[in-house]
Design a protein around this motif. Sequence first.
Motif, PDB file in Angstrom:
ATOM      1  N   ASN A  74      15.509  -4.654  -6.264  1.00 52.90           N
ATOM      2  CA  ASN A  74      15.618  -6.053  -6.657  1.00 52.90           C
ATOM      3  C   ASN A  74      16.871  -6.311  -7.473  1.00 52.90           C
ATOM      4  OD1 ASN A  74      13.551  -7.501  -5.429  1.00 52.90           O
ATOM      5  ND2 ASN A  74      12.026  -6.696  -6.856  1.00 52.90           N
TER       6      ASN A  74
ATOM      7  N   HIS B 256      23.832  -7.453  -6.174  1.00 49.72           N
ATOM      8  CA  HIS B 256      25.229  -7.485  -6.558  1.00 49.72           C
ATOM      9  C   HIS B 256      25.476  -6.674  -7.813  1.00 49.72           C
ATOM     10  CE1 HIS B 256      24.719 -11.497  -4.448  1.00 49.72           C
ATOM     11  NE2 HIS B 256      25.353 -10.719  -3.626  1.00 49.72           N
TER      12      HIS B 256
ATOM     13  N   PRO C 287       7.487  -7.707   4.634  1.00 47.24           N
ATOM     14  CA  PRO C 287       7.232  -6.447   5.337  1.00 47.24           C
ATOM     15  C   PRO C 287       7.678  -6.480   6.804  1.00 47.24           C
ATOM     16  CG  PRO C 287       5.370  -6.977   3.961  1.00 47.24           C
ATOM     17  CD  PRO C 287       6.308  -8.141   3.875  1.00 47.24           C
TER      18      PRO C 287
ATOM     19  N   ARG D 208      11.162 -10.429 -10.079  1.00 43.88           N
ATOM     20  CA  ARG D 208      11.168 -10.174  -8.642  1.00 43.88           C
ATOM     21  C   ARG D 208      10.144  -9.146  -8.214  1.00 43.88           C
ATOM     22  NH1 ARG D 208      17.592 -10.046  -7.138  1.00 43.88           N
ATOM     23  NH2 ARG D 208      17.770 -12.249  -6.607  1.00 43.88           N
TER      24      ARG D 208
ATOM     25  N   THR E 116       7.570  -9.700  -5.220  1.00 42.36           N
ATOM     26  CA  THR E 116       7.622  -8.892  -4.008  1.00 42.36           C
ATOM     27  C   THR E 116       6.208  -8.529  -3.562  1.00 42.36           C
ATOM     28  OG1 THR E 116       9.711  -7.928  -4.708  1.00 42.36           O
ATOM     29  CG2 THR E 116       8.502  -6.763  -2.991  1.00 42.36           C
TER      30      THR E 116
ATOM     31  N   LYS F 226       4.352 -11.676  -2.241  1.00 40.27           N
ATOM     32  CA  LYS F 226       4.894 -12.069  -0.939  1.00 40.27           C
ATOM     33  C   LYS F 226       4.448 -11.092   0.144  1.00 40.27           C
ATOM     34  CE  LYS F 226       9.395 -12.992   1.157  1.00 40.27           C
ATOM     35  NZ  LYS F 226      10.734 -13.527   0.905  1.00 40.27           N
ATOM     36  N   SER F 227       4.480  -9.805  -0.177  1.00 39.92           N
ATOM     37  CA  SER F 227       4.129  -8.790   0.826  1.00 39.92           C
ATOM     38  C   SER F 227       2.670  -8.905   1.240  1.00 39.92           C
ATOM     39  CB  SER F 227       4.409  -7.385   0.280  1.00 39.92           C
ATOM     40  OG  SER F 227       5.766  -7.261  -0.070  1.00 39.92           O
TER      41      SER F 227
ATOM     42  N   TRP G  31       2.048 -11.994   3.262  1.00 38.17           N
ATOM     43  CA  TRP G  31       2.580 -11.817   4.609  1.00 38.17           C
ATOM     44  C   TRP G  31       1.602 -11.029   5.458  1.00 38.17           C
ATOM     45  CZ3 TRP G  31       3.713  -7.731   7.805  1.00 38.17           C
ATOM     46  CH2 TRP G  31       4.512  -8.016   8.935  1.00 38.17           C
TER      47      TRP G  31
ATOM     48  N   ILE H  11      10.823 -17.535  -5.702  1.00 41.27           N
ATOM     49  CA  ILE H  11      11.924 -16.584  -5.545  1.00 41.27           C
ATOM     50  C   ILE H  11      13.265 -17.319  -5.536  1.00 41.27           C
ATOM     51  CG2 ILE H  11      12.971 -14.923  -3.955  1.00 41.27           C
ATOM     52  CD1 ILE H  11      10.095 -14.082  -3.210  1.00 41.27           C
TER      53      ILE H  11
ATOM     54  N   ASN I 140      16.525 -16.968  -8.041  1.00 39.05           N
ATOM     55  CA  ASN I 140      17.894 -16.809  -7.540  1.00 39.05           C
ATOM     56  C   ASN I 140      18.811 -17.892  -8.093  1.00 39.05           C
ATOM     57  OD1 ASN I 140      17.252 -14.560  -6.050  1.00 39.05           O
ATOM     58  ND2 ASN I 140      17.006 -15.646  -4.119  1.00 39.05           N
TER      59      ASN I 140
ATOM     60  N   LEU J  32      19.668 -17.145 -11.679  1.00 39.79           N
ATOM     61  CA  LEU J  32      20.695 -16.096 -11.736  1.00 39.79           C
ATOM     62  C   LEU J  32      22.065 -16.687 -11.441  1.00 39.79           C
ATOM     63  CD1 LEU J  32      19.292 -12.883 -10.022  1.00 39.79           C
ATOM     64  CD2 LEU J  32      20.315 -13.045 -12.274  1.00 39.79           C
TER      65      LEU J  32
ATOM     66  N   GLU K 135      28.853 -12.097  -6.962  1.00 42.12           N
ATOM     67  CA  GLU K 135      28.621 -13.040  -5.873  1.00 42.12           C
ATOM     68  C   GLU K 135      27.413 -13.911  -6.229  1.00 42.12           C
ATOM     69  OE1 GLU K 135      31.797 -11.846  -4.231  1.00 42.12           O
ATOM     70  OE2 GLU K 135      30.552 -13.327  -3.226  1.00 42.12           O
ATOM     71  N   LEU K 136      27.217 -14.939  -5.409  1.00 45.47           N
ATOM     72  CA  LEU K 136      26.034 -15.788  -5.598  1.00 45.47           C
ATOM     73  C   LEU K 136      24.848 -15.167  -4.879  1.00 45.47           C
ATOM     74  CD1 LEU K 136      27.373 -19.369  -4.911  1.00 45.47           C
ATOM     75  CD2 LEU K 136      26.763 -18.405  -7.106  1.00 45.47           C
ATOM     76  N   GLU K 137      23.656 -15.396  -5.425  1.00 49.49           N
ATOM     77  CA  GLU K 137      22.445 -15.083  -4.666  1.00 49.49           C
ATOM     78  C   GLU K 137      22.316 -16.156  -3.589  1.00 49.49           C
ATOM     79  OE1 GLU K 137      20.631 -12.388  -5.395  1.00 49.49           O
ATOM     80  OE2 GLU K 137      22.042 -11.988  -7.007  1.00 49.49           O
TER      81      GLU K 137
ATOM     82  N   LYS L 165      17.247 -19.401   0.156  1.00 53.59           N
ATOM     83  CA  LYS L 165      16.605 -19.624   1.442  1.00 53.59           C
ATOM     84  C   LYS L 165      16.242 -21.094   1.510  1.00 53.59           C
ATOM     85  CE  LYS L 165      16.441 -15.330   2.652  1.00 53.59           C
ATOM     86  NZ  LYS L 165      15.388 -14.523   2.012  1.00 53.59           N
TER      87      LYS L 165
END
Lengths: 134, 478
Positions: A85, A88, A111, B235, B239, B242-243, B246, B275, B279, B282, B470-472, B475
């Motif tokens: 996670n 950059h 997944p 995060r 994760t 989300k997992s 899903w 999420i 981002n 950040l 860099e940028l995140e 989505k």
Amino acid sequence: MATRILLIEDDQLVREAYEEALRGEGFDVEIAADGQEGLNKARLGGYSIILLDMMLPKIDGLGILRGLRQEPPQVKNGPVLLLTNLSHDPVINQAMDLGASAALIKSDIDPGLLIESIKAYVAAGGTDGAAGGA
Amino acid sequence: MFKKLDFKLSQASVEGDDSSRALLVSHELNQIILESLDFEDVVQKIADTIPNQLKFATGVVAIIDTEKGTIRRVAASRTKEAIEAIKALSVPFKNIEIPLSYTDNLIARAVAERHAFVTDTVFDVMDPVLNEEESAKIQGIMGTKTTFVFPIFASHDRAIGVFIASTGKEISEITQYERDMVQIFIDGVGVAIEHALLYSKLKNISDELAVANNRLKQLDQLKDEFVSVASHELRTPMTAIKSFLWMALNKQKENMTPDLKRYLDKAYTSTERLINLVNDMLNISRIEGGRIALKLEMVDIVALTTDVVEELQPKATEKGVRLEIAKANVPNVLCDKDKIHEVLLNLMGNSLKFTPKDGTVSVVFRKEAEVLDIAVSDTGRGIAPEDMNKLFTKFGRLDNSYVAVAESGGTGLGLYISKSLVEIHKGKIWAESDGLDHGATFTFTLPIFGTGLAENLKKDAPKETSDTKELEKTKVNI
């Protein structure tokens, strides 16, 4: 022959989620909950894919990559995919320099995407885990 | 502001070397005023000069503290008499502080009445800090018979202190000439002391500012580190959520009632939104921390916009909304492709989100001298006039208002980020709308490649360093 995956991840829930998802896909999954356990198992060799979290207790992801370089296993491992996670972060570049093939941001993928990536790498590198890698 | 050294010599008292002494004293005065701004230095030199040049036994400088309403001794000549007397004091020399209201003491009186005094008793300048007995003892050690007190004035005739000079001579033995010399000297030093005081105040303020500034830099860095660490920590549970969601949605479809599927779908969407929010935070932390660099190049903006349209096409088709680009003759621009990609994605994504079925989102380009206007319009729900000035703020809130602008989803940070990115390109961004249900147009500008404006941007744009990131990528969540 089933694809052998080594999953090195210290967060219990994330580990369980990925383990179950990957097993559900028919992969043979072994887990490690900290860096030392991860390195030990990786050194046994023969994994088609190693999924590596970067922030781990005892030894971190970079430590594992270095350890595998210093003492490569007799039976080679397939590609190492970073599951992290950290985005950059210079650590990612360092890991790529030490032999990792790609970095996936866990919170950005699900997944399904992980499974697709694994299948793509296995198809590209052969199924017996003898492809170059860590 | 010097009083001219134009003195009259009293004939009866001219001594042979008086004029050379006069020159030396005025030279000393000039040295004091011109050489040093250090307060301690200045007052010490003043204390030393009269005794040195005019053979007085002791010289003492005392300065007024306006806040406390007192006058305090700060320097004494380094003559034998002064050194011995200070040793014998029962109170530390620099603690001898006289209230300005206590005019029994000649020092306070000299300040109050704005003229010089003379006395044969040291007690008159020590009262009430030392009693008569102690003062007599000190006077004995000094071996002095006469003490002068001269008020010192600075700019605007403000009294800032006194000069106390003591001599072994009797009052009657002191020449007018000597008195005049001291007075002339005193007339000059007020300004020197004032400048030294101002200078030390300035230095203090400057030091305090430096400390405060360092603290701010530290806090700023801590804030950035916190946002970075917190974002990455957040995060991990995301994760897991989300997992598992899903897997429920993709591996347990057969076992699911429509209601359950609906609940889990919405939970999954919320997780993605969460999420995206992390981002965005950040990204904002990087932008505000100046850790975003621009990789400038010549960009075909129509091609870039087409890429974004392709990304949004599936959602657009699902919603029944048309996406259009005006493909007129458009000059290339100078910009960072990734950053402007994010801006276009944000603006077009917003338009798509707020436009109902059978609506249209269109992009139009306009050349305005050295700048290209890129306008994203939609036939959607529009913007109420009272919300217009909240659009580009963080979370769409102004100060203490809790009226939310981002109604249906969105993080409330997208427009703020877009604005920041456009402004790093030295561009402008603004919104127009004819009101609710009358659609909206968001326009931003970029420099046209090869123009003077573009050259300026090349020069001034933040460059990549080891600190920049860099940028995140966000989505699209519609």
